[in-house]
Every structure is written in C-alpha cells, then in structure tokens.
Design an enzyme around this catalytic site. Sequence first.
Site, short mmCIF file in Angstrom:
data_model
loop_
_atom_site.label_atom_id
_atom_site.label_comp_id
_atom_site.label_asym_id
_atom_site.label_seq_id
_atom_site.Cartn_x
_atom_site.Cartn_y
_atom_site.Cartn_z
N ASP A 13 0.93 -1.15 0.05
CA ASP A 13 -0.07 0.02 0.11
C ASP A 13 0.76 1.17 -0.15
O ASP A 13 0.36 2.28 0.67
CB ASP A 13 -0.82 -0.05 1.08
CG ASP A 13 -1.68 -1.12 1.38
OD1 ASP A 13 -2.26 -1.62 0.44
OD2 ASP A 13 -1.72 -1.87 2.29
N LYS A 16 2.15 2.28 -5.01
CA LYS A 16 2.62 2.23 -6.12
C LYS A 16 1.94 2.28 -7.65
O LYS A 16 2.51 2.60 -8.60
CB LYS A 16 3.01 0.67 -6.20
CG LYS A 16 4.11 0.18 -5.05
CD LYS A 16 4.34 -1.25 -5.03
CE LYS A 16 3.16 -2.10 -4.57
NZ LYS A 16 2.89 -1.69 -2.95
N GLY A 40 -4.26 -4.16 -4.21
CA GLY A 40 -5.17 -3.05 -4.62
C GLY A 40 -4.30 -1.71 -5.03
O GLY A 40 -3.66 -1.29 -4.15
N HIS A 41 -4.50 -1.47 -6.12
CA HIS A 41 -3.69 -0.04 -6.71
C HIS A 41 -4.84 0.79 -7.02
O HIS A 41 -5.52 0.63 -7.95
CB HIS A 41 -2.81 -0.41 -7.69
CG HIS A 41 -1.73 -1.33 -7.45
ND1 HIS A 41 -0.76 -1.88 -8.44
CD2 HIS A 41 -1.19 -1.75 -5.97
CE1 HIS A 41 0.10 -2.48 -7.69
NE2 HIS A 41 0.00 -2.77 -6.53
N GLN A 222 1.90 -5.75 -3.38
CA GLN A 222 2.20 -5.89 -2.01
C GLN A 222 3.59 -5.14 -1.61
O GLN A 222 3.66 -4.10 -1.94
CB GLN A 222 2.45 -7.31 -1.54
CG GLN A 222 0.92 -7.83 -1.48
CD GLN A 222 0.58 -8.62 -2.98
OE1 GLN A 222 1.36 -9.19 -3.54
NE2 GLN A 222 -0.65 -8.64 -2.98
N PRO A 302 -9.31 -0.82 8.37
CA PRO A 302 -8.61 0.49 8.61
C PRO A 302 -7.06 -0.03 8.59
O PRO A 302 -6.71 -1.30 9.17
CB PRO A 302 -9.06 0.58 10.02
CG PRO A 302 -9.96 -0.28 10.49
CD PRO A 302 -10.39 -1.25 9.19
P1 IMP Z 1 -2.98 -12.76 1.59
O1 IMP Z 1 -1.88 -12.20 0.57
O2 IMP Z 1 -4.58 -12.53 1.14
O3 IMP Z 1 -2.59 -14.44 1.88
O4 IMP Z 1 -2.85 -12.13 3.06
C1 IMP Z 1 -1.40 -12.15 3.72
C2 IMP Z 1 -1.14 -11.11 4.25
O5 IMP Z 1 -0.68 -9.86 3.13
C3 IMP Z 1 -2.19 -10.37 5.08
O6 IMP Z 1 -1.78 -9.59 6.01
C4 IMP Z 1 -2.68 -9.32 4.08
O7 IMP Z 1 -3.28 -8.14 4.90
C5 IMP Z 1 -1.45 -8.95 3.42
N1 IMP Z 1 -1.59 -8.20 2.09
C6 IMP Z 1 -1.97 -9.24 1.02
N2 IMP Z 1 -2.01 -8.21 -0.05
C7 IMP Z 1 -1.68 -6.92 0.21
C8 IMP Z 1 -1.68 -5.60 -0.39
O8 IMP Z 1 -1.68 -5.63 -1.57
N3 IMP Z 1 -1.26 -4.58 0.41
C9 IMP Z 1 -1.19 -4.82 1.84
N4 IMP Z 1 -1.10 -5.85 2.59
C10 IMP Z 1 -1.49 -7.01 1.83
#
Ligand code: IMP
Length: 429
Positions: A13, A16, A40-41, A222, A302
Amino acid sequence: MSTLVIVGAQWGDEAKGKIVDVLGNQATYVVRYSGGNNAGHTVITGGKTFKFHLLPAGILHKNTLSILAGGMAICPKALLEEIDRTREQQADLGELRISPSAHVVFPYHRLLDQLEESARGNNKIGTTSRGIGPMYTDKVQRIGIRMGEFVKPELFKKRLAEVLEFKNRLITLLGGEPVKIESLLEEYLGYAAKLAPYVSDTESVLQEAVRRDERVLFEGAQGTFLDLDHGTYPYVTSSHPTTGGACLGTGIGPRDIHNALGVCKAYTTRVGEGPFPTEQDNAVGQQIREQGHEYGTTTGRPRRCGWLDLVALRHSARINSLSGLIITRLDVLAGIPELEVCTAYDMGSGPVNYIPSTPCEWETVQAQYQTLAGWDEDISGARKWEDLPKTTQDYVRFIEEFTGVPAAILSIGPDREETIVLRPELIWG
Ligand code: IMP
C-alpha cells in the site's frame, strides 16, 4: 538500461499504483509479476479514480502492452469484472496479455482461505480472503491449474476433476461444504472462453523486448515485508513481491534488471496481523490514518499506522538492490509538530544490526527513535524541491542518508501532477 522494477519497500500500500501510472506511459511494457487480487492499486487521473487489483496500471496507456506474468495468481471472475469496469471508465485501453504459466484462482481456494483462517484461531494471518495462499499452496504441491490448461476446455475438465476430489477432502475435513464440479465448470468454462484470446507466451515477448532495449516496467504488488521469504514470516503473503520476484515471475534474468525503485510511504502502514515495531496505536496513529485515508483498497480494513521504520527500509533497500527511493504521502504528515523515525532495533541488550526472523524475536523489538521537526504547510502544491519547506527537505535528506539510497521521486498527493521528480536519471538509467 531499459528495465525498471517498482517495488513496495514496506508492507504494501505504498502508492505504487500512482507511480506506475506516472511512469507507465514512458514504458512499452508494464508487467505484474506476483500476487493476485489481494493487491489493490489506486490511480487517480483526469478526475477519475481507477481501482486495480489485477490489471497493471499501464492498462490506461493505449500504446502500452500490459502483461500478467507467470508468477501471478489470477482469479478469472475478478479479472473479467475489472476489465469491464475499467472499460466503462475509459473506452480505449492498452493491450493485455496473460502468461499461460500464471496460476488460476478458483472458488475452492477462497473457501479454503476462510476455513484455514478460522482454523488458525488466535494465530490468524489476517489474509485478504481472496484465496491467494491456498492457490500458491497448490502450485507448490504441484496440483495447481495454469492459465494454459484453463483455456483448453477438455484439459481443464480433466484437471479440475483430479484436483477437486483432492481439495474437497480437505474442505470437508475443515468443516466446509464440498464444491460441486458441475456448477463450477459451467461458470468457469465461460470465463475461460472469454480470457482465451489474451493468453499467449509472455516470456519470449519480454526477453525479446529486453534485447531490443525497449522499456519494460515491472509493477510490484504488496511489499517487501510481505514476501514469503523476506517478510515477517508467517505474517506474509504467499508470493515474492521483491525485486528478485520480478525475475522469478517473468523469466527475465537478474542481470537484465537495470533499475529498482523502492516505493515507501513517509510513515509506515500495515494491514492484517504481524510485527510492526513502529506502530502507533494512539492519537498519532489515528491522525495519520484519517489524514492519509488509510483504509484498505481491497478489503476496506483500517490500516495500522505508525512512524517511518528506517531500519526496515534500509534492509529493504539491500534485499531489493534499490537504485532509488520513491517517497510517497509526504503531504499526509503536515501538522504533526515532531516526527519520529526509527533508527535502531533494540532486542533487550542494545541495538542489533539484523532483522529478526521469528515472531517471538519480533515481539522483543523495541524501536529506538530519532526526532525530526515536522511542517505545518500543505505541501501538495509543491512542484519542485525548492517549493518544499526546509523541514520536509531535511526529512527527505535524513531518509536518504540513513538508507544510503537517493530519492528519485517524491509524491505529495494522489494526483499524477502531485509529483516531484528529483533525479530523472535514476528512473530509466
Ligand atoms: P494474503 O495475501 O491474502 O494471503 O494475505 C496475507 C497478508 O498479506 C495479510 O496480512 C494481508 O493483509 C497482506 N496483504 C496482501 N496483499 C496486500 C496488499 O496489496 N497490500 C497490503 N497488504 C497485503
């Protein structure tokens, strides 16, 4: 010098999407190399807000080829909805290509994501529930279904029958309802037919592009500390968002990655569970959350907010071979009189010079801070270095000196225009 990785240098987040949008029209190819619609972008441009989960932000540029590479986890339903939604907002999009090696996310992955999280009880990870972890588990277990198989109906039917029997055993064991193959096939054969025209080899396309010295931008999703190997394990995602992941996920060799820019917020956020030494679960954290609208693009959760962690950022710079930093959301810190930055981790017997690798070690970390002066001004109107208050300049200089990485770009608002390019030579070389 034609390839550039834009990598999340923190816990995701980092804005990017905006950066890839700003640089995307300078590239011939924009490539997503890992993860799926857990990302999410957000891109704000021309008065419109685009929210991408799977499409590379380069899709908004008509002369750019957007690629979903082999390292990705692709949910066909989410992708098709996103293509339609984006096309409604902007009629002429760039071309899209999907690697036949990318893995497909099915409803049983999402179901397992929820069942496994419940089964973890107090040790839950706080996943996005998009089925990403269970899909990568299948990949490692060598039972995943790749795009190249998915778009061939007879092959897909055969593979699904094999895999689903196996998955349903696990689903039942975890207390879920087995998934019915007939309805899944009916729905997903339709998606496969719609996606088939996009699926063709991407490795050779990219390798040839590199040989021709065309500009290729790798769009990280990520962030570094969510990397399966380099993140705060086990509170991580299941793929490799780091610069190295760009090689693994696309078939481009390490020596063909010319520049890597690490995107970091001027503070730190994290969604989901896991270590966060500089977290401010107090009024300052709340102020940052509200001023920065820190709520997840994918889940609406949040975000946890805290001070800038320079120890983590310096480590990230090394893991990712960063050639430059892109410091975002500097504008959000306006009005906080004193800014703390973490310059050391103390684990009970003085500062340590390494990053912990287990949750119990992380629990002992005490962040040590240095205090820097803040600024009151709204800096979103600044368009060059000289427009910034001295205290903002000092904050940026401190980050550069501590990490040893020069700042290439500063972002001082969500809009494309709210960007200061400090060192253009660091972008494409
Ligand atoms: P998963 O990728 O859904 O398996 O989640 C694993 C961890 O990565 C969790 O703590 C999510 O909140 C975090 N996470 C996954 N994708 C994102 C992202 O795009 N931004 C921030 N955190 C992410």
